[in-house]
Scaffold this motif. Structure first.
Motif, short mmCIF file in Angstrom:
data_model
loop_
_atom_site.label_atom_id
_atom_site.label_comp_id
_atom_site.label_asym_id
_atom_site.label_seq_id
_atom_site.Cartn_x
_atom_site.Cartn_y
_atom_site.Cartn_z
N PRO A 217 0.81 -1.23 0.00
CA PRO A 217 0.00 0.00 0.00
C PRO A 217 0.84 1.28 0.00
O PRO A 217 0.33 2.34 -0.34
N LYS A 218 2.11 1.18 0.35
CA LYS A 218 2.98 2.37 0.33
C LYS A 218 3.48 2.69 -1.08
O LYS A 218 4.04 3.75 -1.30
N LEU A 219 3.23 1.78 -2.03
CA LEU A 219 3.72 1.96 -3.39
C LEU A 219 2.60 2.36 -4.33
O LEU A 219 1.44 1.99 -4.12
N THR A 220 2.95 3.06 -5.40
CA THR A 220 1.99 3.36 -6.46
C THR A 220 1.74 2.09 -7.28
O THR A 220 2.48 1.11 -7.15
N ASP A 221 0.74 2.13 -8.15
CA ASP A 221 0.49 0.98 -9.02
C ASP A 221 1.72 0.67 -9.88
O ASP A 221 2.08 -0.50 -10.05
N MET A 222 2.37 1.70 -10.42
CA MET A 222 3.55 1.47 -11.26
C MET A 222 4.68 0.86 -10.43
O MET A 222 5.38 -0.05 -10.90
N GLU A 223 4.86 1.31 -9.21
CA GLU A 223 5.90 0.73 -8.35
C GLU A 223 5.58 -0.71 -7.99
O GLU A 223 6.47 -1.57 -7.93
N ASN A 224 4.30 -1.02 -7.77
CA ASN A 224 3.90 -2.40 -7.52
C ASN A 224 4.13 -3.27 -8.76
O ASN A 224 4.57 -4.41 -8.65
N LEU A 225 3.85 -2.72 -9.94
CA LEU A 225 4.11 -3.46 -11.17
C LEU A 225 5.60 -3.75 -11.32
O LEU A 225 6.00 -4.86 -11.68
N ARG A 226 6.42 -2.76 -11.01
CA ARG A 226 7.88 -2.98 -11.04
C ARG A 226 8.29 -4.06 -10.07
O ARG A 226 9.18 -4.87 -10.35
N SER A 227 7.65 -4.12 -8.92
CA SER A 227 7.93 -5.19 -7.96
C SER A 227 7.60 -6.55 -8.56
O SER A 227 8.34 -7.52 -8.35
N CYS A 228 6.52 -6.63 -9.34
CA CYS A 228 6.17 -7.88 -10.01
C CYS A 228 7.25 -8.27 -11.01
O CYS A 228 7.63 -9.45 -11.11
N PHE A 229 7.76 -7.29 -11.76
CA PHE A 229 8.86 -7.58 -12.69
C PHE A 229 10.09 -8.07 -11.92
O PHE A 229 10.75 -9.02 -12.34
N ASN A 230 10.39 -7.43 -10.81
CA ASN A 230 11.54 -7.86 -10.00
C ASN A 230 11.37 -9.30 -9.53
O ASN A 230 12.32 -10.10 -9.57
N ILE A 231 10.17 -9.65 -9.10
CA ILE A 231 9.88 -11.02 -8.67
C ILE A 231 10.05 -11.99 -9.85
O ILE A 231 10.65 -13.05 -9.72
N GLY A 232 9.52 -11.60 -10.99
CA GLY A 232 9.62 -12.45 -12.18
C GLY A 232 11.06 -12.70 -12.58
O GLY A 232 11.46 -13.85 -12.81
N PHE A 233 11.85 -11.64 -12.66
CA PHE A 233 13.26 -11.82 -13.03
C PHE A 233 14.01 -12.59 -11.95
O PHE A 233 14.77 -13.52 -12.26
N SER A 234 13.81 -12.25 -10.69
CA SER A 234 14.52 -12.94 -9.61
C SER A 234 14.20 -14.44 -9.62
O SER A 234 15.10 -15.28 -9.52
N HIS A 235 12.93 -14.77 -9.75
CA HIS A 235 12.55 -16.18 -9.76
C HIS A 235 13.03 -16.86 -11.05
O HIS A 235 13.46 -18.02 -11.02
N GLY A 236 12.94 -16.15 -12.15
CA GLY A 236 13.40 -16.72 -13.43
C GLY A 236 14.87 -17.09 -13.41
O GLY A 236 15.28 -18.15 -13.89
#
Length: 178
Positions: free
Chosen positions: A66-85
């Motif tokens: 909740p402290k992040l904007t939608d765009m920042e949350n989307l970037r977090s999803c990309f970070n999770i995707g790359f990290s897990h990948g």
């Protein structure tokens, strides 16, 4: 172990997830590990994933910060995707549920892999973009897949084009990163 991980980000658009998953897996051209980053997914999305998950699929659930904007949350999803990948393979590619893919898109990116470069596909948008504009309809709804694949074949080149040759920056997705 496969060579490439591909991650897809989805929250509630089940039709887009179904369509992009099918397009990705049918058109990758090589065997991949498939990672779904589900951002506050709907019950409908979770049920479809549960019923359709394959052995080479990995699921990561992300709840919004909740402290992040939608765009920042989307970037977090990309970070999770790359990290897990990168836990599974040395090469990783991010996609989204609103994307279509030409035949062998991962195979072709992988063919030109270079540890010092980020390789990306030619991006086509339906309107208002710095990328090529051509409207094939809405993915998962009225998308003219056959027309899209024919067009992809007509513009396909068996080479990697630099930004200098392209004449502008190449920052489109999907992109392959080492």
């Amino acid at each position: 172990m496969k060579e490439v991980s591909v991650f897809n980000i989805c929250s509630t658009w089940l039709e887009g997830l179904q369509w992009s998953t099918k397009m990705c897996l049918e058109n990758a051209g090589i065997s991949i590990d498939y990672i779904l980053v589900l951002w506050q997914p709907s019950d409908e999305v979770l049920e479809w994933v549960k019923q359709n998950k394959k052995d080479n699929w990995y699921i990561k659930i992300y709840e919004s910060d909740p402290k992040l904007t939608d765009m920042e949350n989307l970037r977090s999803c990309f970070n999770i995707g790359f990290s897990h990948g990168f836990l599974h393979n040395n090469w990783c590619c991010g996609i989204n549920t609103d994307m279509a893919f030409g035949k062998d898109f991962i195979k072709n990116l992988y063919k030109f892999r270079d540890e010092k470069s980020i390789l990306n596909c030619r991006q086509i948008e339906p309107s208002n973009s710095i990328h090529e504009i051509k409207d094939f309809g809405i993915p998962g709804e009225n998308f003219r897949e056959e027309d899209f694949l024919i067009y992809c074949q007509s513009i396909s080149q068996d080479k990697c084009i630099s930004e200098e040759e392209w004449g502008r920056r190449c920052d489109s997705t999907p992109h392959l990163i080492h």
